[in-house]
Design an enzyme around this catalytic site. Sequence first.
Site, PDB file in Angstrom:
ATOM      1  N   PRO A  72      29.662  -4.891   8.116  1.00  0.00           N
ATOM      2  CA  PRO A  72      28.937  -3.605   8.161  1.00  0.00           C
ATOM      3  C   PRO A  72      28.086  -3.289   6.929  1.00  0.00           C
ATOM      4  CG  PRO A  72      31.205  -3.322   8.931  1.00  0.00           C
ATOM      5  CD  PRO A  72      31.101  -4.714   8.374  1.00  0.00           C
ATOM      6  N   LYS A 175      13.970  -6.882   4.465  1.00  0.00           N
ATOM      7  CA  LYS A 175      14.539  -6.207   5.644  1.00  0.00           C
ATOM      8  C   LYS A 175      14.398  -4.680   5.530  1.00  0.00           C
ATOM      9  CE  LYS A 175      17.622  -5.280   8.966  1.00  0.00           C
ATOM     10  NZ  LYS A 175      17.642  -5.614  10.353  1.00  0.00           N
TER      11      LYS A 175
END
Length: 306
Positions: A72, A175
């Site tokens: 995560p 990203k």
Amino acid sequence: MGQGNSMARVAFIGLGNMGGGMAANLAKAGHEVRAFDLSEVALERARGKACTPVGSADEALAGAEAVVTMLPAGKHVADVYRGNVLINAPKSAILMDCSTIDVATAKTVAGEAAAAGYTMVDAPGSGGIAAANGGTLTFMVGGSDEGFARAKPFLDQMGKAVIHAGGAGAGQAAKICNNMLLGATMAATCEAFVLAQKLGLDLQTFYDISSKASGQSWSMTSYCPVPGVGPDTPADRDYEGGFATALMLKDLKLAMEAAKEAGAYTPMGGEAEELYQRFADRGGAGKDFSALIKMIDDSWVVPAGA
Ligand code: NAD
């Protein structure tokens, strides 16, 4: 299939929405994938997809030639690398963290890996769950030339494009810059459609015009937030599936954190963060991020025929 990894033992840690499909694609490509997740459900799903579920991260790491983590957030990655990977993975293994995490943690963990004698890359992916399942992710890779060369054959089997972004942390930097752009263009696209409707324009007609004019963007032509307009998108499924608002918000927060550290002025990114935060607070966290259009105009009317 890349040279030298025709069949390797791969440790895959983190078999969630993204990791589950990615691990399955490595198994399909012929690798022996030893898979671990804290969730029993995720482990069982991996078993059904030709992976070998194991009872601990260390069991997955034993004898691994390649390690993929899909976790995560930064703290999970730091914990798993410090507590398991950098202790129990063979030094010869190529380490790939494909999670989306903060640039600072990515650089710190890469530094610790290098100091311990490992070759590691950060390689976050773009494309979402469908691309993870279909093996069509776009990977942006941070690390040395050697790390990139060793990681690429594995990433090629999970993606359609693998791009070397620069040194350690550069994959994460690329990203979050990309997703900041996506968050801002989606918000602007939602606003434009709502205004177009209020000005009496037919939304399909506005799409036909703007998708061929200078307002065109991926948010409009590949991920149109209006049901029944453009290609099939989450808007056509009441904004279910796709890329959750909570994840977009996470990436925008990472971008704002990085901007602050780097001293970059990012007003549009900041505005997008605020909009997605407000939408999440109003119950939109689990909806696809294009559902922001519903908040931009509470009276949003689904066009006839949608
Ligand atoms: P997810 O929550 O579905 O999966 C994460 C998995 O990690 C869970 O199954 C969890 O049990 C497991 N996990 C947590 N701590 C662990 C530990 N110590 N050891 C083993 N397993 C552990 O999340 P996801 O949607 O698969 O996303 C994973 C990463 O990919 C995130 O960083 C996310 O931001 C990024 N990402 C997600 C998407 C998307 O569309 N879902 C797209 C691109 C990138």
